[in-house]
Design a protein around this motif. Structure first.
Motif, PDB file in Angstrom:
ATOM      1  N   THR A   1       0.829  -1.210   0.000  1.00  0.00           N
ATOM      2  CA  THR A   1       0.000   0.000   0.000  1.00  0.00           C
ATOM      3  C   THR A   1       0.861   1.256   0.000  1.00  0.00           C
ATOM      4  O   THR A   1       0.583   2.233  -0.709  1.00  0.00           O
ATOM      5  N   PHE A   2       1.926   1.227   0.785  1.00  0.00           N
ATOM      6  CA  PHE A   2       2.881   2.341   0.875  1.00  0.00           C
ATOM      7  C   PHE A   2       3.494   2.635  -0.500  1.00  0.00           C
ATOM      8  O   PHE A   2       3.534   3.793  -0.948  1.00  0.00           O
ATOM      9  N   LEU A   3       3.936   1.593  -1.194  1.00  0.00           N
ATOM     10  CA  LEU A   3       4.548   1.777  -2.513  1.00  0.00           C
ATOM     11  C   LEU A   3       3.538   2.273  -3.536  1.00  0.00           C
ATOM     12  O   LEU A   3       3.848   3.132  -4.368  1.00  0.00           O
ATOM     13  N   ARG A   4       2.326   1.742  -3.479  1.00  0.00           N
ATOM     14  CA  ARG A   4       1.293   2.185  -4.422  1.00  0.00           C
ATOM     15  C   ARG A   4       1.011   3.672  -4.255  1.00  0.00           C
ATOM     16  O   ARG A   4       0.818   4.400  -5.237  1.00  0.00           O
ATOM     17  N   GLU A   5       1.005   4.142  -3.016  1.00  0.00           N
ATOM     18  CA  GLU A   5       0.742   5.566  -2.779  1.00  0.00           C
ATOM     19  C   GLU A   5       1.876   6.423  -3.346  1.00  0.00           C
ATOM     20  O   GLU A   5       1.624   7.468  -3.960  1.00  0.00           O
ATOM     21  N   LEU A   6       3.115   5.981  -3.165  1.00  0.00           N
ATOM     22  CA  LEU A   6       4.247   6.739  -3.707  1.00  0.00           C
ATOM     23  C   LEU A   6       4.231   6.739  -5.234  1.00  0.00           C
ATOM     24  O   LEU A   6       4.496   7.769  -5.864  1.00  0.00           O
ATOM     25  N   ILE A   7       3.906   5.594  -5.842  1.00  0.00           N
ATOM     26  CA  ILE A   7       3.847   5.524  -7.304  1.00  0.00           C
ATOM     27  C   ILE A   7       2.729   6.422  -7.832  1.00  0.00           C
ATOM     28  O   ILE A   7       2.903   7.138  -8.821  1.00  0.00           O
ATOM     29  N   HIS A   8       1.583   6.384  -7.165  1.00  0.00           N
ATOM     30  CA  HIS A   8       0.452   7.214  -7.585  1.00  0.00           C
ATOM     31  C   HIS A   8       0.822   8.700  -7.527  1.00  0.00           C
ATOM     32  O   HIS A   8       0.410   9.489  -8.387  1.00  0.00           O
ATOM     33  N   SER A   9       1.631   9.097  -6.531  1.00  0.00           N
ATOM     34  CA  SER A   9       1.988  10.510  -6.356  1.00  0.00           C
ATOM     35  C   SER A   9       3.178  10.948  -7.199  1.00  0.00           C
ATOM     36  O   SER A   9       3.211  12.089  -7.686  1.00  0.00           O
ATOM     37  N   PHE A  10       4.162  10.038  -7.389  1.00  0.00           N
ATOM     38  CA  PHE A  10       5.430  10.467  -7.993  1.00  0.00           C
ATOM     39  C   PHE A  10       5.949   9.567  -9.108  1.00  0.00           C
ATOM     40  O   PHE A  10       6.933   9.911  -9.752  1.00  0.00           O
ATOM     41  N   GLY A  11       5.331   8.417  -9.320  1.00  0.00           N
ATOM     42  CA  GLY A  11       5.847   7.496 -10.323  1.00  0.00           C
ATOM     43  C   GLY A  11       5.677   8.013 -11.737  1.00  0.00           C
ATOM     44  O   GLY A  11       4.939   8.973 -11.992  1.00  0.00           O
ATOM     45  N   THR A  12       6.362   7.371 -12.666  1.00  0.00           N
ATOM     46  CA  THR A  12       6.205   7.752 -14.067  1.00  0.00           C
ATOM     47  C   THR A  12       4.775   7.467 -14.514  1.00  0.00           C
ATOM     48  O   THR A  12       4.071   6.639 -13.924  1.00  0.00           O
TER      49      THR A  12
END
Length: 323
Positions: free
Chosen positions: A123-134
């Protein structure tokens, strides 16, 4: 020091701030621990930097991880803690994905095991990807193949054709000609050396694209994790084949931990490396209040690299040095 662009420095700052916001929101307390210590971790394949005063009367080591210090805090009654720590490892060179100094996110959660921590970190990684991922990775998160949870046994069967018993490893090493050593020589190898010879050559390169949570390791590879039902309750995270994180359902048996430390001392001696004394303060914390908990260390510079869609630490890390 690598000269990073203004945009890259801002990108790093925003993600580090977001990490803190997520963890504070989720009830974690940020702590800080020493980076210079008289005793460091015992891991046979990690080497710390030694630090001395000009007159050599004072000596210490730069930490390879804040793990022991954070666990001592957990033993004092903390329940959710994290640190963004500067860590140092000698010999981390010669690759675009290795750096002598790097930023590590380490966190511990009381009441979680390795399974519940895996799902929290997803969940933590998904939130970071949603905010900053390509943009491409943000689209991929809806695809179940982008983020997978696989056991070590599964990936061995898929890529090697069988499991990872000592006999299985011998067979694979000989069949695939992974070393010039003869079987008689292999018999004297440590299990971990056999395992990782096969894993690094035949399994890790085939993990594929996307994020893989690889869990349930052989008991011989337990390190600081518990062994339950014959498997080490730990997991690692890979993103497009690049290792990002290492996590344990933490061992809290001081007697077993002392036994493992002694075995690691023997191995360091066999490898011709400096043998460090056992950290008695750490063992004491396991005896006096260390809770059932899980913990993880995440290489922040590698995570930043993947979120930014970059190809090497030289593009994202101020600590990376070209050799």
């Amino acid at each position: 020091m690598v000269s990073l662009s203004k945009d890259t420095l801002i990108f790093r700052s925003k993600i580090i701030r977001k990490v803190r916001e997520i963890l504070w929101r989720d009830g974690f307390l940020e702590v800080d621990t020493p980076t210079l210590k008289p005793i460091v971790g015992m891991e046979p394949y990690l080497d710390p930097f030694e630090v001395r005063s000009p007159d050599s009367r004072e000596k210490g080591y730069l930490i390879t991880s804040p793990e022991y210090s954070l666990k001592q805090m957990m033993a004092k009654g903390m329940t959710r803690i994290f640190e963004l720590a500067h860590t140092y490892r000698s010999g981390e060179m010669g690759s675009e994905f290795h750096s002598k100094e790097f930023l590590m996110l380490e966190l511990y959660v009381k009441g979680m095991n390795d399974t519940s921590l895996r799902h929290y970190i997803e969940t933590f990684l998904r939130e970071l990807i949603h905010s900053f991922g390509t943009e491409e990775d943000q689209k991929k998160t809806s695809n179940p193949d982008f983020l997978r949870h696989l056991s070590v046994e599964e990936v061995f069967v898929q890529n090697v054709g069988h499991g990872f018993s000592r006999e299985d490893l011998f067979e694979t090493i000989e069949k695939q000609k992974l070393t010039t050593s003869r079987l008689a020589e292999l018999q004297s190898w440590q299990y971990e050396d056999l395992f990782f010879l096969v894993f690094l050559n035949l399994v890790e390169p085939k993990l594929g694209d996307g994020i893989v949570f690889l869990y349930d390791y052989p008991p011989e590879c337990a390190a600081l994790a518990r062994v339950v039902d014959g498997v080490a309750k730990r997991f690692e995270i890979y993103w497009d084949g690049l290792e990002l994180a290492n996590a344990f359902y933490e061992l809290n048996d001081a007697k077993e931990q002392r036994k493992r430390f002694r075995e690691e001392q023997q191995l360091r001696n066999k490898l011709g490396k400096e043998v460090f004394p056992i950290d008695e303060d750490f063992l004491h914390c396991l005896e006096t209040g260390f809770p059932d908990c899980a913990g993880i260390s995440i290489g922040m510079d590698r995570l930043l690299l993947k979120l930014a869609g970059k190809h090497g630490l030289g593009e994202i890390s101020p600590y990376w040095m070209e050799v």
